[in-house]
Motif scaffolding. Structure first.
Motif, PDB file in Angstrom:
ATOM      1  N   THR A 115       0.798  -1.227   0.000  1.00 44.95           N
ATOM      2  CA  THR A 115       0.000   0.000   0.000  1.00 44.95           C
ATOM      3  C   THR A 115       0.833   1.281   0.000  1.00 44.95           C
ATOM      4  O   THR A 115       0.291   2.355  -0.226  1.00 44.95           O
ATOM      5  CB  THR A 115      -0.959   0.009   1.198  1.00 44.95           C
ATOM      6  N   ASN A 116       2.141   1.197   0.246  1.00 42.96           N
ATOM      7  CA  ASN A 116       2.988   2.391   0.194  1.00 42.96           C
ATOM      8  C   ASN A 116       3.696   2.562  -1.141  1.00 42.96           C
ATOM      9  O   ASN A 116       4.361   3.572  -1.371  1.00 42.96           O
ATOM     10  CB  ASN A 116       4.040   2.356   1.313  1.00 42.96           C
ATOM     11  N   LEU A 117       3.569   1.579  -2.025  1.00 39.41           N
ATOM     12  CA  LEU A 117       4.237   1.631  -3.326  1.00 39.41           C
ATOM     13  C   LEU A 117       3.585   2.710  -4.191  1.00 39.41           C
ATOM     14  O   LEU A 117       2.378   2.678  -4.418  1.00 39.41           O
ATOM     15  CB  LEU A 117       4.136   0.265  -4.009  1.00 39.41           C
ATOM     16  N   THR A 118       4.389   3.681  -4.649  1.00 40.24           N
ATOM     17  CA  THR A 118       3.828   4.772  -5.450  1.00 40.24           C
ATOM     18  C   THR A 118       4.185   4.691  -6.924  1.00 40.24           C
ATOM     19  O   THR A 118       3.465   5.209  -7.775  1.00 40.24           O
ATOM     20  CB  THR A 118       4.284   6.141  -4.918  1.00 40.24           C
ATOM     21  N   CYS A 119       5.317   4.060  -7.250  1.00 38.98           N
ATOM     22  CA  CYS A 119       5.772   4.048  -8.640  1.00 38.98           C
ATOM     23  C   CYS A 119       6.574   2.780  -8.898  1.00 38.98           C
ATOM     24  O   CYS A 119       7.327   2.341  -8.025  1.00 38.98           O
ATOM     25  CB  CYS A 119       6.636   5.284  -8.909  1.00 38.98           C
ATOM     26  N   ILE A 120       6.396   2.200 -10.077  1.00 37.70           N
ATOM     27  CA  ILE A 120       7.193   1.026 -10.435  1.00 37.70           C
ATOM     28  C   ILE A 120       7.588   1.119 -11.897  1.00 37.70           C
ATOM     29  O   ILE A 120       6.795   1.565 -12.738  1.00 37.70           O
ATOM     30  CB  ILE A 120       6.454  -0.286 -10.127  1.00 37.70           C
ATOM     31  N   ILE A 121       8.818   0.756 -12.181  1.00 36.82           N
ATOM     32  CA  ILE A 121       9.315   0.729 -13.557  1.00 36.82           C
ATOM     33  C   ILE A 121       9.558  -0.734 -13.923  1.00 36.82           C
ATOM     34  O   ILE A 121      10.361  -1.420 -13.284  1.00 36.82           O
ATOM     35  CB  ILE A 121      10.603   1.555 -13.693  1.00 36.82           C
ATOM     36  N   ILE A 122       8.840  -1.207 -14.928  1.00 35.00           N
ATOM     37  CA  ILE A 122       8.948  -2.604 -15.341  1.00 35.00           C
ATOM     38  C   ILE A 122       9.912  -2.680 -16.522  1.00 35.00           C
ATOM     39  O   ILE A 122       9.704  -2.011 -17.536  1.00 35.00           O
ATOM     40  CB  ILE A 122       7.566  -3.165 -15.721  1.00 35.00           C
TER      41      ILE A 122
ATOM     42  N   ASN B 142      -2.363  -6.160  -7.137  1.00 36.17           N
ATOM     43  CA  ASN B 142      -3.676  -5.988  -6.517  1.00 36.17           C
ATOM     44  C   ASN B 142      -3.574  -5.162  -5.234  1.00 36.17           C
ATOM     45  O   ASN B 142      -2.721  -5.401  -4.389  1.00 36.17           O
ATOM     46  CB  ASN B 142      -4.264  -7.373  -6.208  1.00 36.17           C
ATOM     47  N   SER B 143      -4.445  -4.167  -5.107  1.00 31.94           N
ATOM     48  CA  SER B 143      -4.568  -3.347  -3.889  1.00 31.94           C
ATOM     49  C   SER B 143      -3.297  -2.572  -3.545  1.00 31.94           C
ATOM     50  O   SER B 143      -3.031  -2.302  -2.374  1.00 31.94           O
ATOM     51  CB  SER B 143      -5.014  -4.205  -2.701  1.00 31.94           C
ATOM     52  N   CYS B 144      -2.527  -2.199  -4.573  1.00 26.23           N
ATOM     53  CA  CYS B 144      -1.420  -1.241  -4.363  1.00 26.23           C
ATOM     54  C   CYS B 144      -2.064   0.148  -4.416  1.00 26.23           C
ATOM     55  O   CYS B 144      -2.009   0.845  -5.425  1.00 26.23           O
ATOM     56  CB  CYS B 144      -0.346  -1.409  -5.431  1.00 26.23           C
ATOM     57  N   SER B 145      -2.695   0.525  -3.318  1.00 28.87           N
ATOM     58  CA  SER B 145      -3.603   1.671  -3.307  1.00 28.87           C
ATOM     59  C   SER B 145      -2.920   3.022  -3.435  1.00 28.87           C
ATOM     60  O   SER B 145      -3.595   4.035  -3.655  1.00 28.87           O
ATOM     61  CB  SER B 145      -4.467   1.625  -2.050  1.00 28.87           C
ATOM     62  N   SER B 146      -1.592   3.080  -3.298  1.00 33.95           N
ATOM     63  CA  SER B 146      -0.874   4.352  -3.464  1.00 33.95           C
ATOM     64  C   SER B 146      -0.170   4.455  -4.812  1.00 33.95           C
ATOM     65  O   SER B 146       0.452   5.473  -5.109  1.00 33.95           O
ATOM     66  CB  SER B 146       0.160   4.531  -2.347  1.00 33.95           C
ATOM     67  N   LEU B 147      -0.264   3.407  -5.616  1.00 35.60           N
ATOM     68  CA  LEU B 147       0.423   3.388  -6.909  1.00 35.60           C
ATOM     69  C   LEU B 147      -0.227   4.394  -7.849  1.00 35.60           C
ATOM     70  O   LEU B 147      -1.398   4.270  -8.188  1.00 35.60           O
ATOM     71  CB  LEU B 147       0.362   1.976  -7.505  1.00 35.60           C
ATOM     72  N   THR B 148       0.536   5.422  -8.231  1.00 37.71           N
ATOM     73  CA  THR B 148      -0.017   6.465  -9.097  1.00 37.71           C
ATOM     74  C   THR B 148       0.459   6.342 -10.535  1.00 37.71           C
ATOM     75  O   THR B 148      -0.183   6.842 -11.450  1.00 37.71           O
ATOM     76  CB  THR B 148       0.376   7.866  -8.587  1.00 37.71           C
TER      77      THR B 148
END
Length: 196
Positions: free
Chosen positions: A22-29, A42-48
């Protein structure tokens, strides 16, 4: 954990691996990845923000469900199906581009994307399944590009969208859509030819 930069030799993001971060905001794949598996984010509610490279050919069911802060996403061109509940309850999602290779939009794929205002269904799509866009309460414009035949869809696919939503379809199929009560009941704003 707020930002993740994944290894450049990773090929698959496994089932539920980042679920409830839930604290994850950004991911680079990285562009070595070909599969984003079931419920991966699923449910990464802070991912913008998320960038999905064109190397990805499969996005599993529930992959981004309940990512309630995600505002926009581009689905890679190699994707052919939007799986069950893949973007379910992405309530901040205002824009999404569905690539031309997609042929099916499955159950609840974009259900409860309550900030989504417009969507274009590419010409390759032949079927929209149960509840695919249900609860998209701001959805006011849907454009269907397939001019070869009227789409098959479950009558609940567009349940509880904006009551004044308009449907735009190829002119050669306009009369078929306008005479189908399942489509006319879903689109209270009317059914029109594309470009009118």
């Amino acid at each position: 954990l707020r930002v993740i930069n994944l290894s450049n030799n990773l090929t698959k993001i496994n089932n539920s691996i980042f679920s409830n971060c839930t604290n994850l905001t950004c991911i680079i794949i990285p562009d070595s990845v070909t599969i984003i598996a079931y419920a991966a984010f699923n449910s990464c509610s802070s991912l913008t923000s998320i960038t999905i490279p064109n190397s990805v050919t499969e996005i599993g069911g529930y992959a981004f469900s309940n990512c309630s802060s995600l505002t926009g996403i581009t689905i890679p061109s190699g994707i052919t199906r939007i799986e069950n509940s893949a973007f379910y309850n992405c309530s901040s999602l205002t824009a999404i581009t569905i690539p031309s290779g997609v042929t099916r939009i499955k159950n609840s794929a974009f259900s409860n994307c309550s900030s989504l205002t417009a969507i274009t269904i590419p010409s390759g799509v032949t079927r929209i399944e149960n509840l695919a866009f249900s609860g998209c309460t701001s959805l006011s414009s849907v454009t269907i590009s397939n001019s070869s035949s009227k789409l098959e869809y479950n009558t609940n696919a567009f349940a509880n969208i904006s009551s004044s939503a308009k449907l735009y379809v190829p002119s050669n199929l306009l009369s078929q859509y306008q005479s189908d009560s399942s489509w006319t009941s879903a689109f209270g704003g009317g059914i029109f030819a594309i470009g009118t």
